[in-house]
Motif scaffolding. Structure first.
Motif, PDB file in Angstrom:
ATOM      1  N   ASP A   1      22.988   4.028   5.967  1.00 35.01           N
ATOM      2  CA  ASP A   1      22.482   3.463   4.719  1.00 35.01           C
ATOM      3  C   ASP A   1      20.986   3.745   4.592  1.00 35.01           C
ATOM      4  N   TRP A   2      20.633   4.941   4.138  1.00 36.04           N
ATOM      5  CA  TRP A   2      19.224   5.339   4.079  1.00 36.04           C
ATOM      6  C   TRP A   2      18.443   4.506   3.067  1.00 36.04           C
ATOM      7  N   CYS A   3      19.085   4.105   1.996  1.00 31.30           N
ATOM      8  CA  CYS A   3      18.374   3.299   0.986  1.00 31.30           C
ATOM      9  C   CYS A   3      17.948   1.951   1.561  1.00 31.30           C
ATOM     10  N   GLU A   4      18.812   1.319   2.311  1.00 30.60           N
ATOM     11  CA  GLU A   4      18.476   0.037   2.908  1.00 30.60           C
ATOM     12  C   GLU A   4      17.405   0.204   3.985  1.00 30.60           C
ATOM     13  N   ILE A   5      17.517   1.268   4.777  1.00 33.60           N
ATOM     14  CA  ILE A   5      16.500   1.541   5.805  1.00 33.60           C
ATOM     15  C   ILE A   5      15.151   1.796   5.143  1.00 33.60           C
ATOM     16  N   PHE A   6      15.172   2.543   4.027  1.00 31.49           N
ATOM     17  CA  PHE A   6      13.928   2.804   3.305  1.00 31.49           C
ATOM     18  C   PHE A   6      13.312   1.500   2.815  1.00 31.49           C
ATOM     19  N   ARG A   7      14.129   0.620   2.259  1.00 40.05           N
ATOM     20  CA  ARG A   7      13.610  -0.647   1.732  1.00 40.05           C
ATOM     21  C   ARG A   7      12.949  -1.465   2.836  1.00 40.05           C
ATOM     22  N   ARG A   8      13.636  -1.584   3.983  1.00 38.40           N
ATOM     23  CA  ARG A   8      13.080  -2.368   5.084  1.00 38.40           C
ATOM     24  C   ARG A   8      11.792  -1.729   5.622  1.00 38.40           C
ATOM     25  N   SER A   9      11.783  -0.415   5.680  1.00 39.63           N
ATOM     26  CA  SER A   9      10.608   0.293   6.198  1.00 39.63           C
ATOM     27  C   SER A   9       9.422   0.172   5.254  1.00 39.63           C
ATOM     28  N   LEU A  10       9.701   0.176   3.962  1.00 36.08           N
ATOM     29  CA  LEU A  10       8.638   0.025   2.976  1.00 36.08           C
ATOM     30  C   LEU A  10       8.017  -1.360   3.077  1.00 36.08           C
ATOM     31  N   ASP A  11       8.810  -2.363   3.295  1.00 37.22           N
ATOM     32  CA  ASP A  11       8.290  -3.722   3.456  1.00 37.22           C
ATOM     33  C   ASP A  11       7.326  -3.781   4.650  1.00 37.22           C
ATOM     34  N   ALA A  12       7.682  -3.088   5.732  1.00 40.09           N
ATOM     35  CA  ALA A  12       6.815  -3.075   6.914  1.00 40.09           C
ATOM     36  C   ALA A  12       5.489  -2.384   6.609  1.00 40.09           C
ATOM     37  N   SER A  13       5.522  -1.340   5.791  1.00 39.37           N
ATOM     38  CA  SER A  13       4.293  -0.631   5.435  1.00 39.37           C
ATOM     39  C   SER A  13       3.369  -1.494   4.591  1.00 39.37           C
ATOM     40  N   LEU A  14       3.938  -2.203   3.640  1.00 38.05           N
ATOM     41  CA  LEU A  14       3.117  -3.001   2.727  1.00 38.05           C
ATOM     42  C   LEU A  14       2.437  -4.168   3.423  1.00 38.05           C
ATOM     43  N   SER A  15       2.972  -4.562   4.582  1.00 34.41           N
ATOM     44  CA  SER A  15       2.340  -5.664   5.317  1.00 34.41           C
ATOM     45  C   SER A  15       1.033  -5.227   5.967  1.00 34.41           C
ATOM     46  N   ASN A  16       0.771  -3.903   6.003  1.00 35.64           N
ATOM     47  CA  ASN A  16      -0.448  -3.387   6.636  1.00 35.64           C
ATOM     48  C   ASN A  16      -1.335  -2.664   5.633  1.00 35.64           C
ATOM     49  N   LYS A  17      -1.266  -3.070   4.399  1.00 32.22           N
ATOM     50  CA  LYS A  17      -1.906  -2.325   3.320  1.00 32.22           C
ATOM     51  C   LYS A  17      -3.412  -2.203   3.492  1.00 32.22           C
ATOM     52  N   SER A  18      -4.059  -3.193   4.098  1.00 35.40           N
ATOM     53  CA  SER A  18      -5.522  -3.206   4.144  1.00 35.40           C
ATOM     54  C   SER A  18      -6.095  -2.019   4.904  1.00 35.40           C
ATOM     55  N   CYS A  19      -5.444  -1.590   5.990  1.00 29.53           N
ATOM     56  CA  CYS A  19      -5.961  -0.467   6.781  1.00 29.53           C
ATOM     57  C   CYS A  19      -5.875   0.852   6.028  1.00 29.53           C
ATOM     58  N   PHE A  20      -4.999   0.911   5.010  1.00 24.51           N
ATOM     59  CA  PHE A  20      -4.749   2.180   4.337  1.00 24.51           C
ATOM     60  C   PHE A  20      -5.261   2.190   2.902  1.00 24.51           C
ATOM     61  N   THR A  21      -5.981   1.128   2.545  1.00 22.98           N
ATOM     62  CA  THR A  21      -6.727   1.128   1.285  1.00 22.98           C
ATOM     63  C   THR A  21      -8.086   1.740   1.608  1.00 22.98           C
ATOM     64  N   ILE A  22      -8.152   3.051   1.518  1.00 22.82           N
ATOM     65  CA  ILE A  22      -9.266   3.815   2.093  1.00 22.82           C
ATOM     66  C   ILE A  22     -10.443   3.832   1.129  1.00 22.82           C
ATOM     67  N   PRO A  23     -11.642   3.449   1.576  1.00 22.73           N
ATOM     68  CA  PRO A  23     -12.823   3.483   0.710  1.00 22.73           C
ATOM     69  C   PRO A  23     -13.126   4.897   0.200  1.00 22.73           C
ATOM     70  N   ALA A  24     -13.731   4.962  -0.959  1.00 22.84           N
ATOM     71  CA  ALA A  24     -13.982   6.239  -1.624  1.00 22.84           C
ATOM     72  C   ALA A  24     -14.832   7.179  -0.772  1.00 22.84           C
ATOM     73  N   GLY A  25     -15.744   6.620   0.015  1.00 23.06           N
ATOM     74  CA  GLY A  25     -16.618   7.462   0.832  1.00 23.06           C
ATOM     75  C   GLY A  25     -15.863   8.343   1.811  1.00 23.06           C
ATOM     76  N   TYR A  26     -14.757   7.826   2.338  1.00 26.05           N
ATOM     77  CA  TYR A  26     -13.933   8.618   3.251  1.00 26.05           C
ATOM     78  C   TYR A  26     -13.113   9.663   2.505  1.00 26.05           C
ATOM     79  N   LEU A  27     -12.720   9.341   1.301  1.00 29.87           N
ATOM     80  CA  LEU A  27     -11.827  10.224   0.550  1.00 29.87           C
ATOM     81  C   LEU A  27     -12.513  11.507   0.091  1.00 29.87           C
ATOM     82  N   LYS A  28     -13.816  11.435  -0.125  1.00 27.30           N
ATOM     83  CA  LYS A  28     -14.545  12.587  -0.666  1.00 27.30           C
ATOM     84  C   LYS A  28     -14.452  13.804   0.236  1.00 27.30           C
ATOM     85  N   GLU A  29     -14.414  13.559   1.562  1.00 29.60           N
ATOM     86  CA  GLU A  29     -14.454  14.669   2.517  1.00 29.60           C
ATOM     87  C   GLU A  29     -13.279  15.622   2.352  1.00 29.60           C
ATOM     88  N   PHE A  30     -12.165  15.127   1.815  1.00 28.69           N
ATOM     89  CA  PHE A  30     -10.955  15.942   1.756  1.00 28.69           C
ATOM     90  C   PHE A  30     -10.634  16.468   0.363  1.00 28.69           C
TER      91      PHE A  30
END
Length: 647
Positions: free
Chosen positions: A32-61
């Protein structure tokens, strides 16, 4: 090879036969890939702060289009042949992975192919999209990943040969997933969600299954095993497959065990390969961070050993963040979080040490840079801890480790700080029975002045290709130690295999206000009827080193060779037959090397190979070596004294 290892190798053989015959579909274990995706997405959203990357870091790429490695570059926006060795033009066959010959030049360099197939350039592309919001960047990410998955069916081709490569991809994919799916635009992109659910997620599952089913054990249980635990732990924290809890427990237990087993109490990695330290440390650091993000806390013993590793890195670095390059190096990194291919990951590790330990020594030495990698690990809270630490540059003393790494150091209070740095290697050959990444460098030294290498370790250059060059760069003759009859101190049985390991004995350590001295010996030449003992004394008030080599001869006639390998760019002025003045345009100090025996200059010699330096993997350049030779002529003891006066 031990009896248990013989059993393990036999098991590997039968597993290979079974896999090749059955060509099993591992995807049947997760339906059941859809259910696995849903559960995995929930785990990702619980760590959102580390991946809300400030603009200064984004410019380099924002202009990122090129992936650079070794001496090569590829354009990431052009089609990639996943099985082509771009260094030779040869191509690996698309056959059962474990049947492929990667230990010769038959199909080219697997190392070059694997470097591309780690897919580390996907993270910069994901970060680029996060900054640009340009759908073409997300489409490029999708196209590359879809091309790789289509071109690398499970167990077919060289990219399923090595488990460390599988797990580096898992780690890269974890950070790509987090960077992308913490964006609302991506979560609402039906095409990308469909791709992730139907194509990417099954590929991730295949990687997890392979990782768990193919552990490196016994003589192979070095940094590869650490990478396998690291990748599987990180993956099982994010992607909620039915087996994820089992995998996470298995991998966490393995990481806890290996951080102790593969490091000394002082944090020195037992592979005896200096550049590998930053690579291996990330395999422990990233799970430590990911665990915290997903409410898994490693033990206090784990954190304490990480602290010891950071302390050793702090001691190993010279004032310009260079180091003695003992053992193998291949420019390996776990993540690419800088557009600069030559970025120094040791800086980043010391910044992490600052956050974890709240110790301003590491921040002060690393230069106060909280890089993108650290943001991905610790987020805004980590940045606040880092910024709150004051910079307070302290003078570092010598670090004389019982394990066999002796770093003589003298720093002063001038601006900028000046430093005398000499590394004396009296450590074992390497880790486990094959010491895969060690060099035959017992009792070798390296000298840096104000962060500039003068007398140097010559590097690595290659692993499984160009046998003549591999044999040279790992040899005793290629290191600043006594070589007897042009033989190695141990038996070099293959590109990454040593037999008949020598044993190094630290005879004496002395330290007072003015004099620091270490004496050590090794038994690598006992089979030839000789024993080498070296004493290194540092006279701090005189800025002078005395190196005394004692060669005891029990039988036969022998030629004693004493090489001094100089860093490229070192200017050599002959003062007499046994004295040379060494200067560098990059340093306003110089040193004079005076030896009891005459020295001859060699550079760029090819028959036999001598006088070469490798600044990076697959790169080599001629350099000067000062070579002294003497025969014992019936004498039972030869004593050679060498003095290095620093001016």
């Amino acid at each position: 090879m031990s009896i248990p290892e013989l059993g393990y190798r036999a098991g590997q053989f039968f597993q290979k036969k079974t896999e090749k015959r059955s060509k099993r579909n591992v995807l049947s274990g997760a339906k059941d890939w859809c259910e696995i995706f849903r559960r995995s997405l929930d785990a990702s959203l619980s760590n959102k702060s580390c991946f809300t990357i400030p603009a200064g870091y984004l410019k380099e790429f924002q202009q990122y289009t090129t992936f650079s490695f070794f001496t090569f570059q590829i354009d990431v926006d052009k089609p990639i042949d996943w099985h082509l060795d771009i260094s030779s033009g040869k191509k690996f066959p698309l056959i059962f992975s474990k049947d492929i010959d990667i230990r010769s030049d038959k199909y080219g360099s697997a190392k070059v192919v694997w470097e591309i197939n780690r897919l580390q350039f996907l993270l910069p592309i994901a970060i680029k999209y996060r900054g640009s919001k340009d759908k073409r960047d997300l489409q490029l990410f999708t196209d590359i990943l879809q091309s790789w998955i289509a071109g690398n069916s499970y167990l077919l081709g060289v990219n399923w040969y090595s488990n460390i490569e599988v797990n580096i991809r898992l780690i890269v994919w974890y950070y790509c997933w987090q960077v992308l799916f913490t964006m609302e635009e991506v979560r609402n992109n039906k095409d990308f969600v469909s791709f992730a659910t139907d194509i990417w997620l099954p590929a991730i599952y295949e990687h997890c299954v392979y990782s768990y089913a193919n552990p490196s054990k016994y003589s192979s249980a070095n940094n590869h095993l650490i990478a396998e635990y690291s990748g599987l732990f990180i993956a099982s924290c994010c992607w909620d497959f039915n087996a994820s809890k089992k995998w996470r427990a298995y991998a966490a237990k393995g990481l806890e065990k290996q951080i102790q087993a593969q490091h000394s109490p002082n944090g020195i990695n037992k592979e005896e390969a200096a550049e590998y330290i930053q690579f291996i440390t990330d395999f422990f650091l990233l799970p430590f961070s990911v665990g915290r993000q997903h409410n898994y806390i490693f033990s206090g013993e784990y954190e304490n050993r990480l602290k010891a590793i950071f302390e050793y890195i702090y001691a190993l670095m010279d004032i310009k963040k260079g180091y003695c390059k003992y053992g193998d190096e291949d420019d390996g990194k776990v993540l690419i979080t800088s557009a600069d291919p030559h970025s120094n990951n040791f800086f980043s590790l010391l910044a992490s040490a600052s956050v974890i330990l709240k110790d301003n020594r590491f921040k002060s030495f690393a230069g106060g840079d909280f890089d993108l990698k650290n943001w991905l690990l610790w987020g805004e809270n980590g940045r606040k801890i880092f910024d709150a630490l004051k910079t307070d540059r302290r003078l570092r003393p010598s670090s004389l480790y019982d394990e066999g790494h002796f770093i003589f150091r003298k720093e002063d209070t001038s601006t900028p700080v000046r430093e005398i740095y000499l590394h004396f290697d009296a450590a074992p050959l390497g880790f486990l029975s094959i010491a895969a990444h060690g060099h035959a460098d017992a009792l070798s030294i390296a000298l840096h002045l104000d962060g500039i290498p003068f007398i140097t370790d010559v590097g690595t250059y290659t692993y499984h290709t160009e046998e003549q060059w591999r044999n040279y760069f790992v040899s005793t003759l290629a290191h600043n130690t006594v070589c007897i009859d042009y033989k190695n101190q141990a038996l070099h049985a293959g590109p990454t295999m040593w037999l008949n390991h020598y044993k190094v004995t630290v005879e004496k350590i002395h330290k007072d206000e003015n004099i620091e001295a270490v004496a050590a010996s090794h038994n690598g030449y006992l089979r030839s009827g000789c024993k080498h003992t070296r004493k290194v004394s540092f006279f701090r008030n005189e800025d002078k080193f005395l190196i005394e080599d004692h060669i005891a001869v029990f039988k036969g006639e022998h030629e004693i060779v004493l090489p001094w390998h100089l860093s490229p760019g070192i200017e050599v002025l002959k003062v007499s037959d046994n004295a040379y003045e060494l200067r560098s345009e990059a340093c306003d100090r110089f040193c004079t090397l005076i030896c009891d025996i005459p020295l001859n200059t060699v550079s760029g010699q090819t028959d036999p190979v001598l006088g070469w330096y490798s600044p990076s993997f697959m790169q080599k350049t001629p350099t000067r070596a000062l070579i002294g030779t003497i025969k014992n002529k019936g004498l039972k003891e030869i004593i050679i004294k060498s003095t290095i006066n620093i001016n």
